[in-house]
Design a protein around this motif. Structure first.
Motif, short mmCIF file in Angstrom:
data_model
loop_
_atom_site.label_atom_id
_atom_site.label_comp_id
_atom_site.label_asym_id
_atom_site.label_seq_id
_atom_site.Cartn_x
_atom_site.Cartn_y
_atom_site.Cartn_z
N UNK A 78 90.93 1.63 -1.71
CA UNK A 78 90.09 0.20 -2.00
C UNK A 78 90.71 -1.35 -1.47
N UNK A 79 90.16 -2.02 -0.96
CA UNK A 79 90.79 -3.20 -0.23
C UNK A 79 92.36 -3.13 0.40
N UNK A 80 92.63 -2.06 0.91
CA UNK A 80 93.55 -1.90 1.66
C UNK A 80 93.54 -1.51 3.63
N UNK A 81 94.49 -1.14 4.04
CA UNK A 81 94.52 -0.77 5.41
C UNK A 81 93.99 0.44 5.73
N UNK A 82 93.08 0.49 6.78
CA UNK A 82 92.29 1.34 7.16
C UNK A 82 93.56 2.01 7.94
N UNK A 83 93.77 4.25 8.11
CA UNK A 83 94.08 4.33 8.83
C UNK A 83 93.94 4.43 10.27
N UNK A 84 94.87 5.03 11.07
CA UNK A 84 94.61 4.39 12.29
C UNK A 84 93.45 5.69 12.81
N UNK A 85 93.36 5.28 14.29
CA UNK A 85 92.23 5.95 14.97
C UNK A 85 92.99 7.31 15.41
N UNK A 86 93.62 7.15 15.29
CA UNK A 86 94.70 8.42 15.91
C UNK A 86 94.56 9.16 14.52
N UNK A 87 94.69 9.02 13.46
CA UNK A 87 95.13 10.46 12.15
C UNK A 87 94.76 11.34 12.67
#
Length: 364
Positions: A99-108
């Motif tokens: 919540x409120x943090x960074x989004x995982x890489x599109x290559x996760x």
């Protein structure tokens, strides 16, 4: 001769970082992120697995900043892999962001799929120069003979690429440690970060290509075509996109890899004193083409839009680096219109672009 991976001090993240990423992941991420021959701007991603802890680079962040910012997202590997069996994998993984943090890489999903503890995904300019060739798979077979590698044909990053890699792994007699991604880049995996780093260097040494020295730019010709006050380049490397015939042909023909499309558009416009910048951009709009953030002056260099982002500038350098390693007449595979449309219409790439700032301006 190939420039070796730049050295970097071995520092840990500050103790209060949200992800508490392992020091070795931070170290190698900053190290490869500082080398523009491996990673450009916010491109590339790294990960590390320890039991159920899974650290992966956050979307839109720069590996080069790993030692000064917390650029990783810490996830549950079991939860990520369970999400990968759901109905909307990409949305499901994006929803795992704190919540409120960074989004995982599109290559996760790619990183979670691979069995290696440490995974490094780079946009090596040497690899791209090989992987964009029409005969890439056969040519790489000779260059990488004796290594545990596999070829993965081009697919859009994210789930389509992960699906292609899954098919490649299923077909392999033994799990490969090296994946060359058609029109994209390179993935290496190892039991730890040191092993992955060593393997990356081995592949770089094998795929090293001779580099042409571009002709100098022509400030007078650039000024004569520049009726909109765009910026001349301050780097000979960027001007190579206009002065080197192969670089220029690539730039004005199409895109060879995803980040070219995402940050620079599909292809550049050519301008000169008789067809200045304002006319070329108007022609592009009339043809229904989004004007690119740079323009080529043949034999003279490039003009940069004031709106060209830091990432876009880095990608222009990547284009030049790839072109200067490509021999005139080499048959190349360009991304087609559907490939480009898929990238430009993808929300995940819009998110990355939104996080990329224009130098001298604060991000929104």
């Amino acid at each position: 001769m190939i420039q070796r991976i730049a050295s970097a001090a071995d520092h840990s993240l500050r103790a209060d970082s949200a992800s508490a990423a392992p020091a070795e992941l931070v170290r190698i991420s900053a190290k490869i992120g500082a080398n523009a021959h491996l990673v450009q701007g916010g491109g590339g991603n790294t990960s590390f697995k320890r039991d159920d802890d899974f650290w992966v680079k956050a979307s839109g962040t720069w590996l080069a900043e790993a030692e000064t910012r917390d650029i990783f997202v810490r996830l549950s590997l079991a939860v990520v892999r369970k999400t990968m069996s759901g109905p909307d994998i990409e949305a499901g993984i994006a929803a795992l962001a704190p919540a409120g943090g960074l989004r995982p890489s599109i290559e996760t999903s790619l990183h979670a799929l691979l069995p290696h503890a440490a995974v490094l995904h780079v946009h090596s300019v040497n690899t791209i120069a090989w992987a964009a060739r029409e005969d890439a798979q056969a040519a790489l077979g000779e260059a990488l003979a004796g290594l545990a590698w596999a070829w993965v044909p081009y697919r859009r990053p994210g789930l389509p690429l992960t699906t292609a890699i899954r098919e490649t792994l299923d077909a392999a007699a033994a799990p490969p440690d090296i994946l060359v991604l058609g029109n994209h880049g390179l993935v290496v995996g190892g039991a730890d970060c040191a092993a992955a780093e060593a393997l990356l260097q081995t592949v770089e040494d094998r795929l090293a290509l001779p580099v042409r020295t571009p002709a100098p730019g022509d400030p007078g010709a650039l000024q004569a075509a520049n009726d909109l006050g765009w910026l001349p380049s301050d780097m000979p490397l960027l001007d190579a996109v206009g002065t080197d015939p192969v670089c220029r042909e690539i730039a004005t023909t199409g895109a060879l890899y995803p980040d070219h499309v995402v940050f620079l558009g599909e292809k550049a416009v050519i301008v000169d004193e008789h067809h200045p910048l304002s006319q070329a951009l108007a022609d592009a709009r009339s043809a229904g083409i989004a004007p690119p953030p740079y323009a080529v002056v043949a034999g003279a260099g490039v003009l940069l839009s004031p709106d060209l982002s830091a990432g876009g500038r880095a990608m222009l350098g990547c284009l030049a680096d790839v072109g200067l390693r490509t021999t005139q007449g080499t048959p190349l595979r360009y991304l087609d219109d559907s490939d480009a449309a898929e990238l430009l219409g993808w929300e995940a790439e819009a998110y990355r672009r939104a996080r990329d700032t224009v130098p001298g301006r604060s991000s929104s």
